[in-house]
Design a protein around this motif. Structure first.
Motif, PDB file in Angstrom:
ATOM      1  N   TRP A   1      -7.026  -1.952  -3.987  1.00 29.30           N
ATOM      2  CA  TRP A   1      -6.611  -1.538  -2.725  1.00 29.30           C
ATOM      3  C   TRP A   1      -7.742  -1.932  -1.845  1.00 29.30           C
ATOM      4  O   TRP A   1      -7.255  -2.293  -0.672  1.00 29.30           O
ATOM      5  CB  TRP A   1      -6.246   0.257  -2.321  1.00 29.30           C
ATOM      6  CG  TRP A   1      -7.464   0.708  -2.440  1.00 29.30           C
ATOM      7  CD1 TRP A   1      -8.225   1.425  -3.555  1.00 29.30           C
ATOM      8  CD2 TRP A   1      -8.278   1.325  -1.323  1.00 29.30           C
ATOM      9  NE1 TRP A   1      -9.411   2.183  -3.202  1.00 29.30           N
ATOM     10  CE2 TRP A   1      -9.468   2.172  -1.426  1.00 29.30           C
ATOM     11  CE3 TRP A   1      -8.107   1.281   0.068  1.00 29.30           C
ATOM     12  CZ2 TRP A   1     -10.240   2.543  -0.822  1.00 29.30           C
ATOM     13  CZ3 TRP A   1      -8.870   1.897   0.972  1.00 29.30           C
ATOM     14  CH2 TRP A   1      -9.984   2.558   0.696  1.00 29.30           C
ATOM     15  N   GLN A   2      -8.970  -1.744  -1.986  1.00 29.31           N
ATOM     16  CA  GLN A   2      -9.875  -2.311  -0.979  1.00 29.31           C
ATOM     17  C   GLN A   2     -10.067  -3.718  -0.902  1.00 29.31           C
ATOM     18  O   GLN A   2      -9.956  -4.166   0.149  1.00 29.31           O
ATOM     19  CB  GLN A   2     -11.371  -1.852  -1.591  1.00 29.31           C
ATOM     20  CG  GLN A   2     -11.428  -0.272  -1.265  1.00 29.31           C
ATOM     21  CD  GLN A   2     -12.795   0.207  -1.942  1.00 29.31           C
ATOM     22  OE1 GLN A   2     -13.262  -0.056  -3.122  1.00 29.31           O
ATOM     23  NE2 GLN A   2     -13.366   1.127  -1.345  1.00 29.31           N
TER      24      GLN A   2
ATOM     25  N   LEU B   1      -6.935  -4.400   1.323  1.00 29.20           N
ATOM     26  CA  LEU B   1      -7.152  -4.127   2.662  1.00 29.20           C
ATOM     27  C   LEU B   1      -7.868  -5.135   3.594  1.00 29.20           C
ATOM     28  O   LEU B   1      -7.647  -5.494   4.561  1.00 29.20           O
ATOM     29  CB  LEU B   1      -7.768  -2.785   2.799  1.00 29.20           C
ATOM     30  CG  LEU B   1      -7.722  -1.965   4.019  1.00 29.20           C
ATOM     31  CD1 LEU B   1      -6.228  -1.913   4.601  1.00 29.20           C
ATOM     32  CD2 LEU B   1      -8.514  -0.879   4.010  1.00 29.20           C
TER      33      LEU B   1
ATOM     34  N   TYR C   1      -9.510  -1.989   8.534  1.00 26.52           N
ATOM     35  CA  TYR C   1      -9.916  -2.450   7.087  1.00 26.52           C
ATOM     36  C   TYR C   1     -11.416  -2.688   6.624  1.00 26.52           C
ATOM     37  O   TYR C   1     -11.762  -2.972   5.884  1.00 26.52           O
ATOM     38  CB  TYR C   1      -9.263  -3.969   6.800  1.00 26.52           C
ATOM     39  CG  TYR C   1      -9.998  -5.024   7.858  1.00 26.52           C
ATOM     40  CD1 TYR C   1     -11.198  -5.808   7.446  1.00 26.52           C
ATOM     41  CD2 TYR C   1      -9.361  -5.257   8.960  1.00 26.52           C
ATOM     42  CE1 TYR C   1     -11.623  -6.587   8.431  1.00 26.52           C
ATOM     43  CE2 TYR C   1     -10.205  -6.335  10.061  1.00 26.52           C
ATOM     44  CZ  TYR C   1     -11.048  -6.727   9.563  1.00 26.52           C
ATOM     45  OH  TYR C   1     -11.506  -7.771  10.559  1.00 26.52           O
TER      46      TYR C   1
ATOM     47  N   ILE D   1      -4.428   5.485   3.233  1.00 30.93           N
ATOM     48  CA  ILE D   1      -4.039   4.663   1.936  1.00 30.93           C
ATOM     49  C   ILE D   1      -4.348   5.367   0.766  1.00 30.93           C
ATOM     50  O   ILE D   1      -5.817   6.013   0.632  1.00 30.93           O
ATOM     51  CB  ILE D   1      -4.781   3.191   1.916  1.00 30.93           C
ATOM     52  CG1 ILE D   1      -4.483   2.604   3.319  1.00 30.93           C
ATOM     53  CG2 ILE D   1      -4.483   2.478   0.667  1.00 30.93           C
ATOM     54  CD1 ILE D   1      -2.906   2.105   3.325  1.00 30.93           C
TER      55      ILE D   1
ATOM     56  N   GLY E   1      -8.414   1.990   5.857  1.00 25.69           N
ATOM     57  CA  GLY E   1      -7.349   2.637   5.367  1.00 25.69           C
ATOM     58  C   GLY E   1      -7.013   3.917   5.738  1.00 25.69           C
ATOM     59  O   GLY E   1      -5.869   4.468   5.406  1.00 25.69           O
TER      60      GLY E   1
ATOM     61  N   PHE F   1       0.759  -1.210  -0.070  1.00 23.40           N
ATOM     62  CA  PHE F   1      -0.048  -0.101  -0.127  1.00 23.40           C
ATOM     63  C   PHE F   1       0.743   1.199   0.154  1.00 23.40           C
ATOM     64  O   PHE F   1       2.049   1.094   0.457  1.00 23.40           O
ATOM     65  CB  PHE F   1      -0.801   0.052   1.321  1.00 23.40           C
ATOM     66  CG  PHE F   1      -1.678  -0.862   1.304  1.00 23.40           C
ATOM     67  CD1 PHE F   1      -3.041  -1.279   0.799  1.00 23.40           C
ATOM     68  CD2 PHE F   1      -1.425  -2.180   2.067  1.00 23.40           C
ATOM     69  CE1 PHE F   1      -3.848  -2.377   1.072  1.00 23.40           C
ATOM     70  CE2 PHE F   1      -2.089  -3.496   2.268  1.00 23.40           C
ATOM     71  CZ  PHE F   1      -3.318  -3.292   1.908  1.00 23.40           C
TER      72      PHE F   1
END
Length: 140
Positions: free
Chosen positions: A115-116, A119, A89, A109, A71, A13
Motif C-alpha cells: 500500500w505504501q 500511495l 502520499y 487507507i 493515506g 486502495f
C-alpha cells in the motif's frame, strides 16, 4: 461497518471510516460516488487533492488536523479557501495561498501488501504525469 474503495488509475486502495468524524462521514457519504481528477497540491507538500470549488458540505470542524499522515483522507469544508479533499502520499501540511488550513480526517487507507508503494506511486504519477482519474465509492 462499510469501508471506502479508492481507485486512482489502476491503483486500488481500501480505507476505513474514522469514527471520530461522524458528521463528516455523513457529508462524504452524501457525495458518493466521487468521480474526479486528482491533482498535486501546490501548497501542501507531498499530497494530492480533489478540488471541490464553491461546494460547501455544511459541516464544521471535527477530528481536524493540519498534518494528515500518508493515506489519511481529509476534507477542508471551505471558507477562506475552496472546499477540497486531501489525499496525502507523504509529509504534508494542509494549506492554501492564504496559509495553513485544518481539514477533517474522515478515512484512513487500510494497510495491505504494497500500500505504501502504491500511495507513493499516486504521488509520482500526479506530480510528473499530471492529473489522474480518481473514483471513491462505499463498499461492503
Amino acid at each position: 461497518m462499510s469501508h471506502l474503495e479508492i481507485i486512482v488509475g489502476d491503483l486500488h486502495f481500501s480505507a476505513r471510516w474514522e469514527a471520530a468524524a461522524p458528521r463528516t462521514i455523513e457529508a462524504i457519504r452524501a457525495m458518493l460516488p466521487v468521480e474526479s481528477r486528482l491533482i498535486h497540491c501546490r501548497w501542501s507538500g507531498e499530497s494530492t487533492w480533489i478540488p471541490l470549488g464553491d461546494f460547501r458540505p455544511g459541516i464544521d470542524f471535527e477530528n481536524h488536523t493540519s498534518h494528515p499522515a500518508p493515506g489519511q483522507l481529509a476534507i477542508y469544508p471551505g471558507g477562506i479557501s475552496e472546499c477540497e479533499i486531501f489525499f496525502p502520499y507523504g509529509a504534508c501540511m494542509t494549506a492554501s495561498k492564504v496559509g495553513q488550513l485544518a481539514a477533517n480526517h474522515f478515512a484512513t487507507i487500510e494497510p495491505d501488501e504494497g500500500w505504501q508503494d502504491r500511495l507513493r506511486e499516486v504521488g509520482r504519477r500526479v506530480l510528473w504525469d499530471g492529473a489522474q482519474p480518481i473514483r471513491i465509492v462505499e463498499a461492503g
